[in-house]
Design an enzyme around this catalytic site. Structure first.
Site, PDB file in Angstrom:
ATOM      1  CE  LYS A  66      -7.368   7.622   2.763  1.00 39.62           C
ATOM      2  NZ  LYS A  66      -6.436   8.255   1.822  1.00 39.62           N
ATOM      3  CG  ASP A 100      -2.496   8.149   1.277  1.00 42.05           C
ATOM      4  OD1 ASP A 100      -2.458   7.105   0.609  1.00 42.05           O
ATOM      5  OD2 ASP A 100      -3.545   8.595   1.781  1.00 42.05           O
TER       6      ASP A 100
END
Ligand code: NAP
Length: 268
Positions: A66, A100
């Site tokens: 990420k 997210d």
């Protein structure tokens, strides 16, 4: 109709639910996609990353890439900027996003959890804990964050307004407690990061873990008669927001909620 070629990239995505969730969302929104699982060892990531941009219209990025994807992007948008982490990439224009936090907020909203003006405790200050702390403070909660190694919690508190780092945990009242430590899954299954001394003082306990469905943390909270939420809805919603980005469409929270209800109905 255009078929988008999509994938999820991570160290080990063999058990990822993303292909199934993305296929479900596409099917029910009249879209066509293919969605591959690409497990890439860390030693191969830098050599193979260019291929993802060439071969896919978009891809999701998971542990541990990420952050390492960012130098390969031209732009990061929205939450990805503040989180310094990307979970969704649109190959054209090489743009990175992070869905997210959006998934986390919608999970709470759809469970009827209103945090404005209330005390919330986030356990864990990794990627997920940071997103949770930022979203909770944006929604007006008084946010406290606790991490095993306190430096990480202090760093999050230093970055986001309205977030305070705790050096140690005391049994005091919080409206919401979020488990973002990962304790309770894989090799820590059956373990809770906190005991019921703290859980009995809260109103809502949310665990970002989606497998097992009922972690020890949620089991203890349930035994104390608390509202419990597992991470499955967050997982579904972050995928929904990602797919909207891949298709360049705006997201609709009501549609996401309806699709998740349908997904659960079909799955169980
Ligand atoms: P991560 O980067 O490894 O962060 C976990 C953090 O928790 C670390 O900072 C770790 O501290 C801390 N920690 C570990 N044990 C602790 C304990 N007993 N007490 C306090 N802090 C503790 O992991 P992540 O990517 O943030 O993911 C965390 C969890 O969220 C995982 O369960 C993941 O599956 C879940 N998640 C769910 C979704 C979803 O869509 N539902 C999305 C993202 C993540 P140290 O720094 O000391 O190691």
């Amino acid at each position: 109709m255009q078929t988008l070629k999509l994938a999820v990239i991570g160290r080990d995505v063999t058990k990822s639910l993303s292909p199934e969730i993305h296929a479900f969302i596409a099917k029910h929104t009249g879209k066509k996609i293919t969605y591959d699982k690409l497990s890439v060892p860390e030693t191969r990531f830098e050599d193979t990353v260019e291929k993802f941009f060439e071969e896919y219209d978009g891809f999701n990025v998971t542990i541990p890439y990420k952050l390492s994807i960012i130098p390969h992007l031209e732009k990061v948008e929205g939450d990805a900027k503040a989180f310094g982490a990307v979970n969704t990439v649109r190959a054209r224009g090489r743009v990175g996003y992070n869905t997210d936090g959006l998934g986390f907020s919608l999970m709470l909203k759809n469970a009827g959890v209103q945090v404005c003006g209330k005390r919330a405790l986030v356990l864990g200050a990794g990627g997920a804990g940071r997103s949770a702390a930022k979203k909770l403070s944006e929604e007006g909660a008084e946010v406290y964050i606790y991490n095993r190694s306190s430096d990480k919690a202090k760093a999050v508190a230093g970055e986001f307004d309205g977030v305070t780092a705790l050096e140690k945990l005391e049994n005091i009242e919080y409206y919401l407690i979020v488990n973002a430590t990962g304790v309770g899954m894989h090799e820590t299954e059956g373990i809770s990061p906190v005991d019921n001394g703290l859980l009995k003082l809260c109103t809502v306990a949310a665990d970002l873990i989606y497998e097992p469905k009922k972690s020890k943390f949620l089991e203890l909270a349930e035994q104390c008669g608390k509202q419990t939420i597992n991470g499955e809805a967050m997982l579904f919603y972050q995928a929904y927001f990602a797919q909207k980005i891949f298709f360049g469409e705006s997201a609709d929270a009501a549609q996401a909620k309806e699709l998740f209800a349908k997904y659960r109905e079909e799955k169980f």
